[in-house]
Design an enzyme around this catalytic site. Structure first.
Site, mmCIF file in Angstrom:
data_model
loop_
_atom_site.group_PDB
_atom_site.id
_atom_site.type_symbol
_atom_site.label_atom_id
_atom_site.label_comp_id
_atom_site.label_asym_id
_atom_site.label_seq_id
_atom_site.Cartn_x
_atom_site.Cartn_y
_atom_site.Cartn_z
ATOM 1 N N LYS A 16 0.863 -1.183 0.000
ATOM 2 C CA LYS A 16 0.000 0.000 0.000
ATOM 3 C C LYS A 16 0.896 1.228 0.000
ATOM 4 O O LYS A 16 1.854 1.284 0.782
ATOM 5 C CB LYS A 16 -0.851 0.050 1.265
ATOM 6 C CG LYS A 16 -1.744 -1.152 1.465
ATOM 7 C CD LYS A 16 -2.501 -1.043 2.797
ATOM 8 C CE LYS A 16 -3.049 -2.383 3.220
ATOM 9 N NZ LYS A 16 -3.430 -2.471 4.605
ATOM 10 N N ARG A 96 7.725 1.259 5.913
ATOM 11 C CA ARG A 96 7.407 0.620 7.197
ATOM 12 C C ARG A 96 8.219 -0.675 7.297
ATOM 13 O O ARG A 96 8.097 -1.565 6.453
ATOM 14 C CB ARG A 96 5.915 0.298 7.282
ATOM 15 C CG ARG A 96 5.561 -0.494 8.519
ATOM 16 C CD ARG A 96 4.066 -0.787 8.618
ATOM 17 N NE ARG A 96 3.819 -1.680 9.731
ATOM 18 C CZ ARG A 96 3.032 -2.742 9.675
ATOM 19 N NH1 ARG A 96 2.371 -3.038 8.578
ATOM 20 N NH2 ARG A 96 2.882 -3.509 10.726
ATOM 21 N N ASP A 152 8.314 -0.544 13.339
ATOM 22 C CA ASP A 152 7.183 -0.894 14.206
ATOM 23 C C ASP A 152 7.612 -1.166 15.639
ATOM 24 O O ASP A 152 6.817 -1.082 16.565
ATOM 25 C CB ASP A 152 6.507 -2.152 13.646
ATOM 26 C CG ASP A 152 5.174 -1.832 13.024
ATOM 27 O OD1 ASP A 152 4.662 -0.733 13.252
ATOM 28 O OD2 ASP A 152 4.639 -2.705 12.316
ATOM 29 N N ILE A 213 -6.140 -4.274 16.204
ATOM 30 C CA ILE A 213 -6.638 -5.606 15.858
ATOM 31 C C ILE A 213 -6.936 -5.674 14.359
ATOM 32 O O ILE A 213 -7.939 -5.139 13.881
ATOM 33 C CB ILE A 213 -7.923 -5.953 16.670
ATOM 34 C CG1 ILE A 213 -7.732 -5.622 18.164
ATOM 35 C CG2 ILE A 213 -8.303 -7.423 16.483
ATOM 36 C CD1 ILE A 213 -6.642 -6.407 18.869
ATOM 37 N N GLY A 214 -6.033 -6.305 13.622
ATOM 38 C CA GLY A 214 -6.241 -6.520 12.181
ATOM 39 C C GLY A 214 -5.867 -7.948 11.891
ATOM 40 O O GLY A 214 -5.962 -8.798 12.798
ATOM 41 N N SER A 215 -5.402 -8.253 10.685
ATOM 42 C CA SER A 215 -5.015 -9.651 10.453
ATOM 43 C C SER A 215 -3.794 -10.000 11.302
ATOM 44 O O SER A 215 -3.573 -11.157 11.628
ATOM 45 C CB SER A 215 -4.826 -9.963 8.983
ATOM 46 O OG SER A 215 -4.236 -8.905 8.331
ATOM 47 N N GLY A 216 -3.005 -8.992 11.661
ATOM 48 C CA GLY A 216 -2.034 -9.140 12.752
ATOM 49 C C GLY A 216 -2.623 -8.347 13.912
ATOM 50 O O GLY A 216 -3.084 -7.229 13.703
ATOM 51 N N GLU A 401 -1.082 4.222 9.491
ATOM 52 C CA GLU A 401 0.372 4.009 9.560
ATOM 53 C C GLU A 401 1.119 4.843 8.517
ATOM 54 O O GLU A 401 2.187 5.386 8.792
ATOM 55 C CB GLU A 401 0.693 2.515 9.391
ATOM 56 C CG GLU A 401 0.249 1.698 10.611
ATOM 57 C CD GLU A 401 0.036 0.221 10.337
ATOM 58 O OE1 GLU A 401 -0.517 -0.135 9.262
ATOM 59 O OE2 GLU A 401 0.411 -0.604 11.184
#
Ligand SMILES: Nc1ncnc2c1ncn2[C@@H]1O[C@H](COP(=O)(O)OP(=O)(O)O)[C@@H](O)[C@H]1O
Ligand SMILES: CC(=O)OP(=O)(O)O
Ligand SMILES: [Mg+2]
Length: 414
Positions: A16, A96, A152, A213-216, A401
């Site tokens: 992205k 990132r 991160d 809270i996302g796919s990670g 992010e």
């Protein structure tokens, strides 16, 4: 020198990017992403002003680097996005990077820093490889643009020793960098600043329990604006379960699961080595292993499609609830807000309602309608607490992010 910032968020299956102005704060001018790199055909999504494009791509994009190259070429060629027509228009590319080892803040890429990051790649191949491939590509193909890497893990450099140390042989731990690092820190920086601003408190006096809270998925206890504990560890595997990650398990489990645990996984490549155990626990576990879907929207529904879906939902709630209790105690009960963020935290009213109902004894309470409605697109933080509640606030924060990386870059250069 160029006038724009390109922020890149590379995952294993998607890349992205967002273009920003160099204003303070930066302003987004275009968004583009390629997803489905590992499950072709890849999809290209693009947004600039009123223009919105979504296409399936015929081009074969095998790697995040291919996807990044494709995105940059499309954006440079787009006559409607005349602001960025070539490398000359771009001042900075912010990348990132999940694992930043001992780095406390973002760094500019030069031979030294790149070499250092390449050494870290061994510790986190699954997470750093894609992003570093793009860093290497930019250094070679867009040499006039400064690459900045944002980590991160950097936000969690404030973890106390007794939180970040694993009780193992300390000589071996130190020699190999084996400790808790914590991740999603770019997101937590955005969250703590935005929530403090929303509450009208200085960041250094703000205490929150934040959930990305996302796919990670991870959680973080933030005391006086700083991370004092977080659920991820040496790698993003520990703590909460994710779409394909197990989260915490007894480490001995891997040896009972497969006798091949220590061998190289077939998914390894010449450049990237991962063990079978890492591959299983990172890519073949989590709610995908329980239900067959990585899409939490199919799990978090009022009527569960199957017992397996209910079990997956209950597991996620149970693990999150455990950390809410843990972090509430670690913050000595002085919590300004419980903060939901990340794709699931921001969109699943059911997850929020279930968790807050189960945390009632700590004084948390939500307003049913505010929770169901969720935040408007342009609302960064939304208070969903019950208006009569005297307890800590419950809020949703639409984290960003890419913005945080561009913002950090502008702050450090001005
Ligand atoms: N309405 C919803 N309810 C529950 N989960 C949702 C909803 N909308 C999106 N999601 C989930 O959000 C997750 C993606 O979150 P995101 O933070 O974008 O992930 P990542 O950056 O880790 O890929 C997916 O599991 C998706 O299914
Ligand atoms: C650190 C991490 O787990 O990142 P993501 O949620 O993007 O997979
Ligand atoms: Mg993410």
């Amino acid at each position: 020198m160029g006038k724009y910032i390109l922020a890149v968020n590379a995952g294993s299956s998607s890349v992205k990017v967002t273009f920003y102005t160099c204003d303070n704060p930066p302003r987004a001018i275009a968004d583009a992403q390629v997803s489905g790199i590992t499950a072709p055909p890849p999809t290209f999504k693009y947004q600039h002003g009123e223009t919105k494009v979504k296409e399936e791509l015929k081009d074969k994009l095998n790697t995040p680097q291919d996807a990044f190259k494709y995105i940059v070429e499309r954006c440079f060629k787009d006559s409607e996005l005349s602001e960025v027509a070539s490398e000359r228009d771009v001042a900075y590319i912010c990348h990132r990077i999940v694992h930043g080892g001992e780095y406390h803040e973002a760094v500019e890429i030069n031979d030294d820093t790149l070499h250092h990051l390449e050494k870290l790649e061994d510790l986190a191949p699954l997470h750093n490889f894609s992003a570093l491939e793009i860093v290497r590509f930019c250094k070679k193909e867009l040499p006039s643009v400064k690459s900045i890497t944002c980590f991160d893990s950097a936000f969690h450099q404030t973890l106390p020793d007794y939180v970040k140390t694993y009780p193992i042989n300390q000589q071996i731990a130190k020699a190999n960098g084996l400790r808790k690092y914590g991740f999603h820190g770019i997101s937590y920086s955005f969250i703590v600043r935005s929530v403090a601003q929303f509450l009208g408190k200085p960041q250094e006096q703000t205490n929150i329990i934040a959930m990305h809270i996302g796919s990670g998925a991870s959680m973080c206890a933030i005391k006086e604006g700083k991370s004092v504990d977080t659920t991820m560890g040496l790698t993003p595997l520990s703590g909460l379960p994710g779409a394909t990650r197990s989260g915490d398990i007894d480490p001995s489990l891997v040896f009972h699961y497969t006798s091949e645990a220590g061998k190289l996984s077939p998914a390894s490549t010449k450049e990237m080595h991962i063990s079978t155990a890492e591959e299983i626990l990172n890519k073949q576990s989590g709610w995908k292993a329980l239900t067959g879907t990585t899409d939490f929207a199919q799990i978090a529904v009022d009527k569960f499609p199957s017992e397996a879906h209910k079990l997956a939902f209950d597991i996620v709630i149970d693990r999150m609830l455990g950390y809410i209790g843990n972090y509430y105690l670690k913050l000595g009960g002085k919590v300004d807000a419980l903060v939901f963020a990340g794709g699931i935290g921001e969109k699943s009213a059911l997850l929020r309602r279930t968790l807050v109902e189960k945390s009632q004894c700590l004084g948390f309470a939500i307003d049913a309608k505010a929770n169901e409605d969720g935040p408007r697109d342009d609302e960064v933080v939304k208070d969903i607490s019950q208006s009569s509640s005297q307890g800590p606030r419950v809020v949703v924060c639409q984290t960003n992010e890419q913005f945080e990386m561009a913002y950090t870059t502008i702050q450090s250069r001005s």
